[in-house]
Scaffold this motif. Structure first.
Motif: not given
Lengths: 305, 311
Positions: A103, A115-118, A121, B50, B77-78, B81-82, B85-86
């Motif tokens: 993703h 980023n995306s995939g979840s 968002h 986000g 989770e936001q 992953t967002f 992670y980056p």
């Protein structure tokens, strides 16, 4: 206009071919959700988005977010054909060490802006990007393609509410309304519809179009882009519809100058590869050798080199 | 918030992101001074996370500030992953961290899992300032730390522990007192005053301890911690957090890997607490001065014989 449409139609087929190849070589991935958005991606990446593949981090580029991140083979195909990396790299999709993650990962793939995939968002991030663009006085746009299934997520509506409230007209949302999500038909899985009214209730101006008719998509999106870059004064009375579709009604297709715009694109999951069309098993599935060859012969275009 | 105002004064990229938390953050002066630098998103923490990611992607440095649990749990989770992670430059400021800070609001506003959650996500620096002065310094330090930072704050009514002259150095432990090496206390936040009292009581019993503030849970100052474990050979941790996943776990992981000596944890013992006055809550849930003293004595009694690493 006709030449542009012809070029984009060919490119959409090329992107579909690249997706089939990438998923075939990777032996993994989501081809169906790529196919429904291929025409939209062709219009965005090969006509409307202001980009510089030579300098992917150029501050005033338009930002694009594929919120339905599982369709990233399509995004990677568009980036490759636009010159961010060689198309042959699509063969490394999902392979250990590849820049093309399962993703989208903005740190690994040149041209991926978020980023995306979840799911759900894209709009939130676009909201932040739009505030940042406005703060630095840039007319760069923030364009999001979201799936329809992912509109189940509450955060989408948190973001939709915020974008309209903050009058972020430099955000353009596009819903790839292919009517299917992982578990089946959208209307069976959740209470998404009526969709148009939901967006309107959240303060958005809604345009609906056939998501596979580039001849209709291009003029509407082109106007949405012009409007997104315009000043508030210029947005007054600006219509999203070409003259022949306004049928003499001055108010047709004219959003309030502070309203963000969403295009609901009516699409078909698997579009362009007959055995995938409308068959939700292709949400995530790998073509056999025969299916692969059949798709290539239907789609035409070039291989991954 | 004063720390953030000073920062915003110096750096045009600093933004304050709120989820209807302006009042809770006491950020009205910030809003008055920098109306264009506040992004109010309403009671919608997932979106706020986000949007913070988007602001950072657009070259700004957002401080996303609201209740600790609504950041770390509602928007977990936001963040993961967002933001993490980056590795984006998003600074997260969580108030009501801990049992005591949530006090009479009850469990829905008592956040004693936040540090465990943030510590388990890669790329996030985790800071636990103990009072307003340290919070100001932590906010400033966070701007200079690349990538996401989580700053855990209390209720804003916490007692002043340190004078502003004491430097707050992220990533380094802070030795508060060294009476001796019978045992080392690792503590943070508003447990610090209790540990200092306990240490004085222990000295009266002939037990001389070292007291260390661990305000940076991640990256952990492993080297300095191991040195102290080797020297003292017994440790007690004290934190206003569940004993699972926070400072106690961090020190135990460190000890188990590098210097396996007995460690006892003072903290909330994996139960949901009730409402109450903060001091009374800490006493009731096993974090009293007496609990700390008893943990120290029993841990010293568990020192291995012969001692590990004895040459």
């Amino acid at each position: 206009m006709d030449e542009r449409i012809e070029k984009l139609t060919l490119m959409a087929s090329q992107l579909r071919r690249d997706v089939v190849n990438a998923v075939y070589y990777a032996k993994d991935g989501h081809p169906g959700p790529c196919m429904s958005a291929a025409d939209l991606m062709a219009v965005l990446y090969f006509d409307l988005l202001r980009l510089n593949p030579e300098d992917p981090s150029w501050i005033d580029r338009d930002r694009f977010i594929l919120s339905k991140g599982h369709a990233c083979p399509l995004w990677y195909a568009a980036l490759a054909r636009r010159g961010y990396f060689p198309p042959v790299e699509l063969k490394t999709l999902r392979v250990l060490g590849s820049r093309l993650q399962g993703h989208p990962d903005l740190k690994k793939t040149p041209g991926v802006d978020a980023n995306s995939g979840s799911l759900g968002h894209g709009l939130s991030q676009a909201c932040g990007l739009a505030i940042a663009a406005r703060k630095r006085g840039s007319d760069s746009l923030n364009v999001v393609i979201t799936g329809d299934g992912e509109l189940n997520e509450g955060i989408v509506w948190e973001a939709a509410m915020a974008i309209a409230h903050l009058k972020l007209t430099n955000v353009i949302a596009i819903v790839d309304n292919n009517g299917m999500q992982s578990g089946g038909k959208v209307e069976k899985v959740s209470g998404l519809y009526p969709l148009r009214e939901k967006w309107e209730a959240f303060g958005w101006y809604v345009v609906e179009e056939d998501g596979h008719d580039i001849g209709r998509l291009l003029p509407v999106l082109e106007r949405a882009f012009q409007r997104g870059r315009a000043t508030r004064e210029e947005r007054q009375g600006m219509s999203l519809l070409p003259d022949h579709l306004r049928r003499g009604r001055a108010s047709a297709g004219v959003p309030h100058p502070d309203q963000p715009v969403v295009l609901i694109a009516h699409t078909l999951k698997g579009k362009g590869v007959p055995y995938m069309e409308g068959d939700n098993s292709w949400h995530k599935r790998v073509p056999t050798d025969e299916e692969h060859q059949l798709a290539l012969s239907i789609l035409g275009g070039q291989d991954l080199e | 918030m004063q720390g953030l105002e000073a920062l915003a004064e110096e750096d045009d990229r600093i933004m304050l992101v709120c989820a209807d938390s302006l009042k809770a953050m006491r950020a009205d002066p910030f809003l008055e001074k920098f109306p264009d630098r506040v992004v109010e998103l309403g009671i919608a923490e997932q979106n706020a996370a986000g949007v913070s990611a988007g602001l950072a992607l657009g070259g700004l440095i957002p401080y996303f500030a609201t209740y600790a649990g609504f950041i770390t749990m509602r928007a977990c989770e936001q963040i993961r992953t967002f933001i993490a992670y980056p590795n984006l430059d998003v600074k997260m400021v969580g108030i009501n961290g801990g049992l005591a800070a949530g006090e009479r609001e009850g469990v829905s506003h008592q956040f004693f899992e936040d540090l465990a959650i943030m510590r388990s996500i890669p790329n996030i620096t985790v800071l636990v300032p103990a009072d307003a002065g340290q919070a100001r310094q932590a906010a400033k330090a966070a701007a200079e730390i690349p990538g996401p930072v989580y700053i855990r704050l209390g209720s804003g009514r916490d007692p002043v522990i340190f004078d502003d002259k004491q430097p707050f150095v992220p990533g380094k432990i802070h030795i508060l007192e060294q009476r001796g090496n019978d045992l080392v206390f690792f503590c943070n936040g508003l447990m610090i005053p209790r540990v200092l009292v306990a240490s004085a009581l222990l000295e009266a019993k002939g037990i001389a301890c070292t007291v260390v503030e661990v305000h940076t849970l991640k990256p952990l100052d492993t080297e300095a911690i191991v040195e102290l474990l080797k020297d003292c050979r017994a440790a007690v941790t004290a934190e206003d957090h569940n004993i699972i996943g926070g400072l106690g776990s961090a020190i135990m992981e460190c000890a188990a890997e590098h210097c396996p000596v007995p460690v006892a944890r003072i903290g909330l013992r994996d139960v949901f607490p009730g409402s109450g006055h903060p001091e009374a809550l800490l006493d009731f849930y096993g974090m009293s001065v007496n609990d700390i003293v008893e943990a120290a004595i029993s841990t010293i009694n568990r020192k291995p014989n012969p001692l590990p690493n004895e040459e």
